[in-house]
Design a protein around this motif. Structure first.
Motif, PDB file in Angstrom:
ATOM      1  N   ASP A 186     -13.745  66.326 -13.688  1.00  0.00           N
ATOM      2  CA  ASP A 186     -13.977  66.003 -15.435  1.00  0.00           C
ATOM      3  C   ASP A 186     -12.926  66.951 -16.101  1.00  0.00           C
ATOM      4  O   ASP A 186     -13.257  66.943 -17.489  1.00  0.00           O
ATOM      5  N   GLN A 187     -12.047  67.481 -15.510  1.00  0.00           N
ATOM      6  CA  GLN A 187     -11.248  68.375 -16.148  1.00  0.00           C
ATOM      7  C   GLN A 187      -9.891  67.702 -16.404  1.00  0.00           C
ATOM      8  O   GLN A 187      -9.442  67.112 -15.401  1.00  0.00           O
ATOM      9  N   VAL A 188      -8.891  68.288 -17.256  1.00  0.00           N
ATOM     10  CA  VAL A 188      -7.398  68.028 -17.301  1.00  0.00           C
ATOM     11  C   VAL A 188      -6.642  68.955 -16.404  1.00  0.00           C
ATOM     12  O   VAL A 188      -6.669  70.031 -16.891  1.00  0.00           O
ATOM     13  N   PRO A 189      -6.030  68.571 -15.603  1.00  0.00           N
ATOM     14  CA  PRO A 189      -5.290  69.596 -14.735  1.00  0.00           C
ATOM     15  C   PRO A 189      -4.159  69.950 -15.680  1.00  0.00           C
ATOM     16  O   PRO A 189      -3.270  69.105 -16.097  1.00  0.00           O
ATOM     17  N   GLY A 190      -3.951  71.235 -15.500  1.00  0.00           N
ATOM     18  CA  GLY A 190      -2.624  72.039 -16.102  1.00  0.00           C
ATOM     19  C   GLY A 190      -1.304  71.666 -15.217  1.00  0.00           C
ATOM     20  O   GLY A 190      -1.395  71.062 -14.237  1.00  0.00           O
ATOM     21  N   PRO A 191      -0.325  72.400 -15.828  1.00  0.00           N
ATOM     22  CA  PRO A 191       0.905  72.137 -14.873  1.00  0.00           C
ATOM     23  C   PRO A 191       0.765  72.739 -13.569  1.00  0.00           C
ATOM     24  O   PRO A 191       0.063  73.776 -13.042  1.00  0.00           O
ATOM     25  N   GLY A 192       1.164  71.742 -12.360  1.00  0.00           N
ATOM     26  CA  GLY A 192       1.179  72.421 -11.067  1.00  0.00           C
ATOM     27  C   GLY A 192      -0.151  72.009 -10.298  1.00  0.00           C
ATOM     28  O   GLY A 192      -0.551  72.379  -9.212  1.00  0.00           O
ATOM     29  N   ARG A 193      -1.134  71.426 -10.952  1.00  0.00           N
ATOM     30  CA  ARG A 193      -2.554  71.115 -10.594  1.00  0.00           C
ATOM     31  C   ARG A 193      -2.706  69.732 -10.373  1.00  0.00           C
ATOM     32  O   ARG A 193      -2.294  68.866 -11.195  1.00  0.00           O
ATOM     33  N   ILE A 194      -3.809  69.425  -9.450  1.00  0.00           N
ATOM     34  CA  ILE A 194      -4.483  68.093  -9.506  1.00  0.00           C
ATOM     35  C   ILE A 194      -5.947  68.295  -9.589  1.00  0.00           C
ATOM     36  O   ILE A 194      -6.592  69.312  -9.205  1.00  0.00           O
ATOM     37  N   ARG A 195      -6.764  66.991  -9.763  1.00  0.00           N
ATOM     38  CA  ARG A 195      -8.007  67.122  -9.478  1.00  0.00           C
ATOM     39  C   ARG A 195      -8.516  67.028  -8.176  1.00  0.00           C
ATOM     40  O   ARG A 195      -7.697  66.486  -7.320  1.00  0.00           O
ATOM     41  N   ASN A 196      -9.563  67.555  -7.960  1.00  0.00           N
ATOM     42  CA  ASN A 196     -10.144  67.366  -6.649  1.00  0.00           C
ATOM     43  C   ASN A 196     -10.680  66.122  -6.236  1.00  0.00           C
ATOM     44  O   ASN A 196     -11.776  65.946  -6.775  1.00  0.00           O
ATOM     45  N   SER A 197     -10.110  65.308  -5.634  1.00  0.00           N
ATOM     46  CA  SER A 197     -10.644  63.885  -5.219  1.00  0.00           C
ATOM     47  C   SER A 197     -11.262  64.000  -3.997  1.00  0.00           C
ATOM     48  O   SER A 197     -12.110  63.123  -3.499  1.00  0.00           O
ATOM     49  N   ASN A 198     -11.037  65.110  -3.084  1.00  0.00           N
ATOM     50  CA  ASN A 198     -11.564  65.061  -1.718  1.00  0.00           C
ATOM     51  C   ASN A 198     -13.095  65.209  -1.641  1.00  0.00           C
ATOM     52  O   ASN A 198     -13.803  64.314  -0.796  1.00  0.00           O
ATOM     53  N   ALA A 199     -13.544  66.128  -2.446  1.00  0.00           N
ATOM     54  CA  ALA A 199     -14.924  66.490  -2.227  1.00  0.00           C
ATOM     55  C   ALA A 199     -15.824  65.092  -2.649  1.00  0.00           C
ATOM     56  O   ALA A 199     -16.518  64.687  -1.840  1.00  0.00           O
TER      57      ALA A 199
END
Lengths: 408, 408
Positions: free
Chosen positions: A189-202
């Protein structure tokens, strides 16, 4: 490096069934029974009418058309006031006990009641035992009905209810925790900053577990810091199975194996000759009282790697913990097109069902999906499972049968 | 009398998908999506390292063995401080964004770092793009990734998480209530008096529902009294599906159809040409605001009748309510022995798996189980499902393929 088969054998050797526990019937559905269950009474407990109609003495109705005197009505749950005399009939409902003296039931559709007398319409002979289930015909008091090790299918749950086992000893459902790791991750539910991605694995791995009837505990994202990681792992080690995502490849911040070992988790293997999913880490935690040590899977952070790791290794381990016999989770499938396989790794290729199993029993056809690699969540999202291509250099031909690992 | 196929068609015609609702991802697993889902960003959102190693300019390492100056380290979740100059390499971890200027990753296993310099070991050429997943290679901002109607498999749940849909519109899981009826019944934890038996159906049917991911509401046993029954049915009609067990055959206390109709439930059919399960009653309740009328199944009280009724009719109805495409719940199976079929009813014969599907894809073999009829809970308890034998007089031969309705 271990082959997939060798690694799976080690996982199944390490996993042992959980100690039995007591469960109510709703909770026990789908679990494995941990006790033998005898019949507490004959079933049916009395000669029982199988139809709505009239209880009769078969010998009375040999002579077609002779009327019988109506001697009362027996509903299910009642007991006849007295025995049925010669020339008498009693109205009886499905499930009701037969009156003494009666030995057959005439269906209501085959009879006519008027002025306190019952006639067969049209007249017909009645065989002794017709539409009656004799006492003890299903089972007898003391018969062993179910045995430890039986999987509790719905009719077995019904049988437990029938013999008064409202609670039963079972091998319990394993508990499962998921600890996502990685400084690059933010929550969905967060917006990823530069170099980041959302946690989809969990969320994805939790969904696999939910589909298998488990209630996974998903922890917050653990940062790549030894103290944070240690705390998250300590909580995860309270469960029967712990999935740690990320942090198991060869990078400088891949701290998971060391952090696990510092908490007493013994490494069984690290890396399996498969693609995707090669950096898979597997170990076993210290014993927890009467429960065996937590089975710990370090799954690579790439989505397809984690998914294949769950389907191929975690799923069979959960089955073993739950006391189930080992089951091959792959099924045969026909290739819808040629494909080529290279190298010394078992490949798990995302594949979609192209046609259902044939009427004459031919297996379903599958189509391999284009994929840009183990981060290709879109290929996985289009897939119904994974084609399993064993190591070696060869071309698989259209129509050839391969193993298919369904998404479930 | 309706055939099984005609009755099933009526059930599926009456059932309509439930109105969409919002769910979290754990709750949404296994449900059908009710909205289209576009990509909220390119995936990957940056050129991404697929291996732990060194980010390099491929043109710099054409000349084998030339050392590169180590210009820093980029972990996953970080962003490089600056661009990579000619003759430079940056240590980089799996999942980290590539620094500007770099176009390939050399695996850590293929390199050596010493005194601030990196060399390839053994020397080798590096292709541009090697071990890098370019920005947007999986999908691009605005691409439609999932569509209304998609079943939410685990990778699709992962995909929703990846694009920030921590909540999503789905066709919700149907709610299901079970109302057991019959004066002859006592609860499973009680000892039945004369003429009585324990209620095994409710636990069995609940177990089928639980196996399909539902949380059934099981009511107490409703006595065969109109007022008691009316109250129990009123509560059951709050659910999307109501199963009433018992009280639907032709007996004098079979009050269920009349009680349902008095509560506004419209009968769609009563009786199906099948054995067991012929007295099946099906109807549709009044609308409930934005939700369609409750689907009401009156299942005969005999255990096998109720079980077959659920598997053949209730299961497909639940699928339709949940927005799934119609699926044939039967599979092909080989008969392990000859068997004979008579009469104008479709027979569902309890059957056990005798051998698994063959390597070359031959379907599993099934063995029909002896049974004393629809009250034979023991035959059902030994079964893996039901062989479906269509109406007509004929002998089915060993090895012949028939349809098999698995217990699930």
């Amino acid at each position: 490096m271990l082959s997939v088969e060798e690694a799976l054998a080690l996982v199944l050797e390490t996993a042992t069934p959980l100690p039995p526990a007591t469960a109510g019937l709703a909770e026990a559905a789908g679990l494995v029974l941990a006790e033998d269950v005898p019949a507490d009474a004959d079933q049916p407990p009395f000669d029982k009418a199988l139809m709505d109609g009239y209880a009769v003495r078969a010998s009375d109705v040999v002579e077609a058309g002779r009327p019988l005197r109506l001697a009362g009505t027996i509903h299910a749950g009642e007991v006849a006031a007295g025995a049925l005399g010669p020339g008498e009939a009693a109205a009886i409902m499905t499930g009701a006990p037969m009156p003494a003296g009666a030995d057959a039931v005439v269906m209501v559709e085959h009879s006519e009641e008027r002025d306190g007398a019952v006639r067969l319409r049209p007249p017909r002979a009645v065989a002794p035992g017709q539409n009656v289930l004799g006492r003890g015909r299903v089972y007898r008091l003391g018969d062993r009905l179910l045995a430890a090790g039986d999987l509790l299918t719905p009719p077995r749950i019904g049988l437990l209810a029938a013999v008064g086992h409202a609670k039963v000893r079972v091998v319990p459902r394993p508990t499962l925790a998921i600890v996502p790791t990685g400084d690059e991750l933010v929550e969905p539910d967060q917006v990823p900053g530069p170099g980041r991605i959302r946690n989809s694995n969990a969320a994805m791995l939790a969904a696999v577990a939910i589909g298998r009837g488990l209630a996974p505990r998903v922890g917050p994202i653990a940062a790549d810091e030894p103290a944070v990681l240690a705390q998250a792992l300590a909580e995860g080690l309270e469960s029967d199975v712990l999935l740690v995502t990320g942090g198991v490849s060869a990078g400088r911040k891949d701290l998971v194996p060391a952090a696990l070992e510092s908490r007493g988790v013994r490494q069984v293997f690290h890396k399996v000759a498969m693609k995707p999913g090669k950096p898979l880490w597997f170990g076993s935690g210290p014993g927890r009282g009467d429960r065996p040590g937590t089975l710990v899977f370090g799954l690579p952070g790439n989505p397809l790697s984690g998914l294949v790791g769950f389907l191929r290794f975690v799923g069979p381990a959960l089955g073993r913990l739950a006391g189930r016999p080992e089951a091959d989770e792959t099924v045969p499938a026909r290739l819808a097109a040629d494909c080529t396989q290279h190298g010394d790794l078992t490949h798990f290729r995302p594949a979609a069902l192209a046609s259902p199993p044939g009427e004459a029993g031919e297996p379903a056809a599958i189509e391999l999906l284009d994929s840009v690699g183990s981060a290709d969540v879109l290929a996985a999202a289009r897939a119904d499972g994974f084609a399993v291509l064993p190591p070696g250099d060869r071309v698989f031909r259209r129509g050839e049968i391969v193993r298919f690992l369904p998404l479930r």
